[in-house]
Design a protein around this motif. Structure first.
Motif, PDB file in Angstrom:
ATOM      1  N   VAL A  87       1.085  -1.270  -0.157  1.00 31.90           N
ATOM      2  CA  VAL A  87      -0.199  -0.157   0.131  1.00 31.90           C
ATOM      3  C   VAL A  87       0.538   1.280   0.034  1.00 31.90           C
ATOM      4  O   VAL A  87       2.019   0.657   0.102  1.00 31.90           O
ATOM      5  N   LEU A  88       0.005   2.003  -0.337  1.00 28.43           N
ATOM      6  CA  LEU A  88       1.234   3.832  -0.656  1.00 28.43           C
ATOM      7  C   LEU A  88       0.788   4.617   0.840  1.00 28.43           C
ATOM      8  O   LEU A  88      -0.073   3.890   1.740  1.00 28.43           O
ATOM      9  N   ILE A  89       2.113   5.033   1.286  1.00 29.86           N
ATOM     10  CA  ILE A  89       2.011   5.390   2.648  1.00 29.86           C
ATOM     11  C   ILE A  89       1.534   6.744   2.512  1.00 29.86           C
ATOM     12  O   ILE A  89       1.499   7.613   1.736  1.00 29.86           O
ATOM     13  N   PRO A  90       0.180   6.419   3.894  1.00 31.28           N
ATOM     14  CA  PRO A  90      -0.374   7.948   3.404  1.00 31.28           C
ATOM     15  C   PRO A  90       0.559   9.181   3.989  1.00 31.28           C
ATOM     16  O   PRO A  90       1.249   9.263   4.411  1.00 31.28           O
ATOM     17  N   ARG A  91      -0.153  10.198   2.780  1.00 28.90           N
ATOM     18  CA  ARG A  91       1.150  11.485   2.735  1.00 28.90           C
ATOM     19  C   ARG A  91       0.174  12.846   4.134  1.00 28.90           C
ATOM     20  O   ARG A  91      -1.064  12.427   3.819  1.00 28.90           O
ATOM     21  N   ILE A 116     -12.457   5.720  -3.216  1.00 26.89           N
ATOM     22  CA  ILE A 116     -11.824   4.571  -4.657  1.00 26.89           C
ATOM     23  C   ILE A 116     -10.825   4.746  -4.453  1.00 26.89           C
ATOM     24  O   ILE A 116      -9.533   5.511  -4.494  1.00 26.89           O
ATOM     25  N   GLY A 117     -10.115   3.108  -4.624  1.00 25.88           N
ATOM     26  CA  GLY A 117      -8.627   2.627  -4.319  1.00 25.88           C
ATOM     27  C   GLY A 117      -8.208   3.433  -2.956  1.00 25.88           C
ATOM     28  O   GLY A 117      -7.511   4.131  -2.399  1.00 25.88           O
ATOM     29  N   THR A 118      -8.884   2.546  -1.667  1.00 25.99           N
ATOM     30  CA  THR A 118      -8.361   2.510  -0.900  1.00 25.99           C
ATOM     31  C   THR A 118      -7.045   2.572   0.027  1.00 25.99           C
ATOM     32  O   THR A 118      -7.144   2.628   0.457  1.00 25.99           O
ATOM     33  N   GLY A 119      -6.690   1.459  -0.668  1.00 26.03           N
ATOM     34  CA  GLY A 119      -5.156   1.415  -0.224  1.00 26.03           C
ATOM     35  C   GLY A 119      -5.462   0.867   1.118  1.00 26.03           C
ATOM     36  O   GLY A 119      -6.310  -0.097   1.354  1.00 26.03           O
ATOM     37  N   SER A 120      -3.974   1.226   2.073  1.00 26.51           N
ATOM     38  CA  SER A 120      -4.260   1.236   3.168  1.00 26.51           C
ATOM     39  C   SER A 120      -5.740   1.543   4.151  1.00 26.51           C
ATOM     40  O   SER A 120      -5.501   1.160   5.221  1.00 26.51           O
ATOM     41  N   GLY A 121      -6.550   1.807   3.502  1.00 22.68           N
ATOM     42  CA  GLY A 121      -7.875   2.450   4.465  1.00 22.68           C
ATOM     43  C   GLY A 121      -7.815   3.637   4.998  1.00 22.68           C
ATOM     44  O   GLY A 121      -8.886   3.792   5.682  1.00 22.68           O
ATOM     45  N   CYS A 122      -6.430   4.256   4.763  1.00 24.39           N
ATOM     46  CA  CYS A 122      -6.471   5.622   5.616  1.00 24.39           C
ATOM     47  C   CYS A 122      -7.618   6.626   5.485  1.00 24.39           C
ATOM     48  O   CYS A 122      -7.927   6.744   6.774  1.00 24.39           O
ATOM     49  N   ILE A 123      -8.660   6.524   4.624  1.00 28.77           N
ATOM     50  CA  ILE A 123      -9.356   8.092   4.229  1.00 28.77           C
ATOM     51  C   ILE A 123     -10.782   7.280   5.029  1.00 28.77           C
ATOM     52  O   ILE A 123     -10.955   7.816   5.511  1.00 28.77           O
ATOM     53  N   SER A 183     -11.131  10.281  -3.602  1.00 27.77           N
ATOM     54  CA  SER A 183     -10.726   9.159  -4.240  1.00 27.77           C
ATOM     55  C   SER A 183      -9.156  10.367  -3.928  1.00 27.77           C
ATOM     56  O   SER A 183      -8.995  11.504  -4.138  1.00 27.77           O
ATOM     57  N   ASN A 184      -7.708   9.372  -3.531  1.00 27.98           N
ATOM     58  CA  ASN A 184      -7.171   9.955  -4.047  1.00 27.98           C
ATOM     59  C   ASN A 184      -5.718   9.027  -5.231  1.00 27.98           C
ATOM     60  O   ASN A 184      -5.359   8.132  -4.558  1.00 27.98           O
ATOM     61  N   PRO A 185      -6.586   9.490  -6.014  1.00 29.00           N
ATOM     62  CA  PRO A 185      -6.140   7.661  -6.971  1.00 29.00           C
ATOM     63  C   PRO A 185      -5.101   8.320  -7.487  1.00 29.00           C
ATOM     64  O   PRO A 185      -3.535   9.023  -7.216  1.00 29.00           O
ATOM     65  N   PRO A 186      -4.146   6.983  -8.072  1.00 29.43           N
ATOM     66  CA  PRO A 186      -2.349   7.450  -8.547  1.00 29.43           C
ATOM     67  C   PRO A 186      -3.100   8.288  -9.519  1.00 29.43           C
ATOM     68  O   PRO A 186      -3.176   8.661 -10.173  1.00 29.43           O
ATOM     69  N   TYR A 187      -1.990   9.280  -9.490  1.00 28.74           N
ATOM     70  CA  TYR A 187      -2.037  10.243 -10.242  1.00 28.74           C
ATOM     71  C   TYR A 187      -0.478  10.605 -10.794  1.00 28.74           C
ATOM     72  O   TYR A 187      -0.418  11.835 -11.839  1.00 28.74           O
ATOM     73  N   VAL A 204       1.065   0.498  -8.921  1.00 28.19           N
ATOM     74  CA  VAL A 204      -0.479   0.459  -9.322  1.00 28.19           C
ATOM     75  C   VAL A 204      -1.144   1.724  -8.663  1.00 28.19           C
ATOM     76  O   VAL A 204      -2.043   2.295  -8.940  1.00 28.19           O
ATOM     77  N   ALA A 205      -0.463   1.683  -7.304  1.00 28.57           N
ATOM     78  CA  ALA A 205      -1.219   2.936  -6.874  1.00 28.57           C
ATOM     79  C   ALA A 205      -0.100   4.553  -6.534  1.00 28.57           C
ATOM     80  O   ALA A 205      -0.396   5.502  -6.450  1.00 28.57           O
ATOM     81  N   LEU A 206       1.050   4.255  -7.647  1.00 32.77           N
ATOM     82  CA  LEU A 206       1.515   5.660  -8.105  1.00 32.77           C
ATOM     83  C   LEU A 206       1.304   5.793  -9.398  1.00 32.77           C
ATOM     84  O   LEU A 206       0.723   7.671  -9.508  1.00 32.77           O
TER      85      LEU A 206
HETATM   86  N1  GLN Z   1      -6.621   6.052  -0.261  1.00 35.22           N
HETATM   87  C1  GLN Z   1      -4.902   5.501   0.178  1.00 35.22           C
HETATM   88  C2  GLN Z   1      -4.034   7.378   0.739  1.00 35.22           C
HETATM   89  O1  GLN Z   1      -4.779   7.711   0.400  1.00 35.22           O
HETATM   90  C3  GLN Z   1      -4.236   5.173  -1.455  1.00 35.22           C
HETATM   91  C4  GLN Z   1      -4.308   5.802  -2.384  1.00 35.22           C
HETATM   92  C5  GLN Z   1      -3.544   5.750  -3.730  1.00 35.22           C
HETATM   93  O2  GLN Z   1      -2.753   3.827  -2.969  1.00 35.22           O
HETATM   94  N2  GLN Z   1      -3.508   6.299  -4.428  1.00 35.22           N
HETATM   95  O3  GLN Z   1      -3.202   6.630   0.963  1.00 35.22           O
END
Ligand code: GLN
Length: 279
Positions: A87-91, A116-123, A183-187, A204-206
């Motif tokens: 998972v992405l590290i929450p920023r 959408i794209g919950t990853g770690s589920g932090c949001i 959503s914090n989508p891969p961007y 895939v998260a980035l």
């Molecule tokens: N929703 C997660 C976050 O904001 C993952 C986002 C992502 O993987 N792009 O950290």
């Protein structure tokens, strides 16, 4: 050997002094159970602590693994979330997104949220923890969802943040309607050169196609099918993507229009959050 020697190992490897100090503090707390309180009370950092720290710092520097993956946790909006290289590290920027979402949810008494794209589920977890809303978090990655499930259990909010494997809306039924899509989508545009630490995060998260805009396009195009009338759409934005995303939200696609589209800046004065309300 003392604590300064350990901090210097990080600095000599090119890590900023402030970050180096923060990381050593995180490692001390996690692996040695030595907290700020111990520091205030003047408890000594033992040789054993230093030995453990050195070990962990060496592991961190060997291949530039982010400190959060070494610890297996990341701090986000006042809580520790489990993380792994799945998972992405929450920023910190994502805290701006979640803070605004919580404000809108409370102000408008929103009940059903889709992340959408919950990853770690932090949001999803933070919203469920701090509001009365119920959140559905979806992700294309089963490995990420495993982490999200651990996080929801940790926070003890299992029945209010739920998760489902879904490629964007693919497993959402059209009779499931939401008051907000977040959503914090891969961007990151494909081909962008990244810091060595970021290369440990799942691609895939980035990364996203179409210059980083593909997921915004897909989420916005189909949002009206899943949003209640007057429902909110809120995103975190990649650098320089605000105007394209804004135009997607304003009649770029037939029958898709949001009103009151607003942008929030981040700590470095870059456009970072965008939100609007479905007309
Ligand atoms: N929703 C997660 C976050 O904001 C993952 C986002 C992502 O993987 N792009 O950290």
């Amino acid at each position: 050997m003392n604590i300064q020697t350990i901090i210097k190992l990080l600095i000599d490897a090119g890590i900023e002094e402030r970050e180096a100090k923060k990381e050593v503090k995180m490692l001390l707390e996690h692996f040695c159970n030595y907290t700020e309180k111990d520091e205030i009370l003047g408890h000594p950092i033992t040789e054993e602590h230093l030995r453990i720290l050195k070990n962990k710092v060496e592991a961190r520097l060997a291949d530039r693994t982010p400190v959060q993956y070494i610890i297996g946790e990341s701090y986000f909006m006042g809580k520790f979330f489990k993380v792994s290289p799945d998972v992405l590290i929450p920023r910190p920027e994502t805290e701006i997104l979640v803070t605004k979402a919580i404000e809108l949810i409370k102000e408008h008494d929103l009940k059903n949220i889709l992340d959408i794209g919950t990853g770690s589920g932090c949001i999803a977890c933070t919203i469920a923890d701090r509001t009365n809303a119920v959140v559905l978090g979806v992700d294309i990655s089963s490995d990420a969802l495993r982490i999200a499930l651990d996080n929801v259990t940790r926070l003890g909010i299992n029945n209010r943040a739920v998760f489902r494997k879904s490629d964007l809306y693919s497993k959402i039924r059209e009779d499931e309607k939401f008051d907000m899509i977040i959503s914090n989508p891969p961007y990151i545009p494909i081909g962008t050169e990244l810091e060595p630490e970021v290369k440990h995060e799942p691609s895939v998260a980035l990364f996203a196609e179409e210059n980083g805009l593909q997921l915004y396009r897909k989420i916005i195009m189909d949002a009206p099918k899943y949003l209640n009338k007057g429902g909110w759409l809120i995103f975190e934005l990649g650098i320089g993507e605000a105007s394209a995303v804004k135009s997607f939200m304003n009649e770029y696609f037939e029958g898709v229009n949001f009103e009151g589209v607003n942008i929030i800046k981040d700590f470095e004065n870059r456009d970072r959050i965008i939100y609007g309300r479905l007309i």
